[in-house]
Design a protein around this motif. Structure first.
Motif, mmCIF file in Angstrom:
data_model
loop_
_atom_site.group_PDB
_atom_site.id
_atom_site.type_symbol
_atom_site.label_atom_id
_atom_site.label_comp_id
_atom_site.label_asym_id
_atom_site.label_seq_id
_atom_site.Cartn_x
_atom_site.Cartn_y
_atom_site.Cartn_z
ATOM 1 N N TRP A 43 -66.186 -21.895 -8.358
ATOM 2 C CA TRP A 43 -65.123 -21.023 -8.862
ATOM 3 C C TRP A 43 -65.611 -20.093 -9.976
ATOM 4 C CZ3 TRP A 43 -60.966 -19.717 -6.442
ATOM 5 C CH2 TRP A 43 -60.463 -20.559 -5.454
ATOM 6 N N SER A 78 -51.675 -27.768 -20.150
ATOM 7 C CA SER A 78 -51.443 -26.320 -20.128
ATOM 8 C C SER A 78 -52.669 -25.561 -20.629
ATOM 9 C CB SER A 78 -50.201 -25.948 -20.941
ATOM 10 O OG SER A 78 -50.375 -26.279 -22.294
ATOM 11 N N THR A 131 -55.076 -25.550 -17.718
ATOM 12 C CA THR A 131 -54.599 -24.612 -16.702
ATOM 13 C C THR A 131 -54.883 -23.176 -17.116
ATOM 14 O OG1 THR A 131 -52.919 -26.170 -15.955
ATOM 15 C CG2 THR A 131 -52.550 -23.836 -15.436
ATOM 16 N N THR A 132 -54.659 -22.849 -18.360
ATOM 17 C CA THR A 132 -54.950 -21.499 -18.858
ATOM 18 C C THR A 132 -56.430 -21.186 -18.737
ATOM 19 O OG1 THR A 132 -53.055 -21.558 -20.349
ATOM 20 C CG2 THR A 132 -54.817 -19.990 -20.883
ATOM 21 N N ARG A 168 -58.598 -22.570 -16.647
ATOM 22 C CA ARG A 168 -58.941 -22.510 -15.214
ATOM 23 C C ARG A 168 -58.530 -21.187 -14.572
ATOM 24 N NH1 ARG A 168 -59.474 -21.431 -10.770
ATOM 25 N NH2 ARG A 168 -59.641 -22.734 -8.936
ATOM 26 N N ARG A 169 -57.447 -20.589 -15.013
ATOM 27 C CA ARG A 169 -56.965 -19.337 -14.418
ATOM 28 C C ARG A 169 -57.968 -18.196 -14.544
ATOM 29 N NH1 ARG A 169 -51.179 -20.144 -16.653
ATOM 30 N NH2 ARG A 169 -50.235 -21.210 -14.881
ATOM 31 N N ARG A 170 -58.878 -18.299 -15.482
ATOM 32 C CA ARG A 170 -59.873 -17.239 -15.659
ATOM 33 C C ARG A 170 -60.881 -17.204 -14.505
ATOM 34 N NH1 ARG A 170 -61.410 -19.148 -21.363
ATOM 35 N NH2 ARG A 170 -63.489 -18.984 -20.482
ATOM 36 N N SER A 190 -61.119 -17.134 -10.696
ATOM 37 C CA SER A 190 -60.269 -16.966 -9.516
ATOM 38 C C SER A 190 -60.998 -16.462 -8.279
ATOM 39 C CB SER A 190 -59.116 -16.010 -9.863
ATOM 40 O OG SER A 190 -59.649 -14.750 -10.246
#
Length: 133
Positions: free
Chosen positions: A89, A117, A120-121, A123-125, A127
């Motif tokens: 990823w 949270s 999750t924040t 990990r969103r980087r 994509s």
């Protein structure tokens, strides 16, 4: 070959960053790892399966394993962390100090419910997939 090298470099960087935060990484005196995975000595966290459950609540997946060290009553004595998916990823060795902070924070006795949270924040980087044919 590049994927294998990236996984090994990322595993080494994550393990070293965890050691810097006081997490007892297995074999830290022997170079920790030369592969895509490494282990944490789990006794201070109640065992490897207990650790895995704690990390799961923080949106981090890992698994308990047995290590050639003192046993933990009622649980396994280690936790395995691997890097194949995080490298796929797009995470690199440079991202591992931040990830180590999230892991160490989730394992802290006074960990807050906000760990999930924060993970999750983070990990969103990441994509887009890397090392895909």
């Amino acid at each position: 070959r590049a994927y294998a090298a990236a996984m090994a470099a990322t595993a080494t960087a994550l393990a070293a960053a965890l050691v810097d935060r006081g997490v007892p990484v297995f074999a830290r005196d022997r170079g920790i790892t030369r592969s895509h995975q490494f282990a944490i000595e789990a006794a201070r966290y109640g065992g490897g399966q207990a650790m895995a459950k704690t990390l799961r609540r923080a949106n981090i997946l890992a698994c308990g394993i047995g290590l050639p060290i003192a046993p933990v009553e009622g649980d396994v004595n280690g936790l395995r962390l691997g890097t194949p998916e995080i490298v796929r990823w797009g995470m690199t060795a440079g991202d591992m100090p931040e990830l180590a902070g999230l892991i160490a924070g989730a394992l802290a006795p006074d960990a807050s419910r906000s760990s999930a949270s924060q993970v999750t924040t983070f990990r969103r980087r990441f994509s887009s997939l890397h090392f895909v044919r």
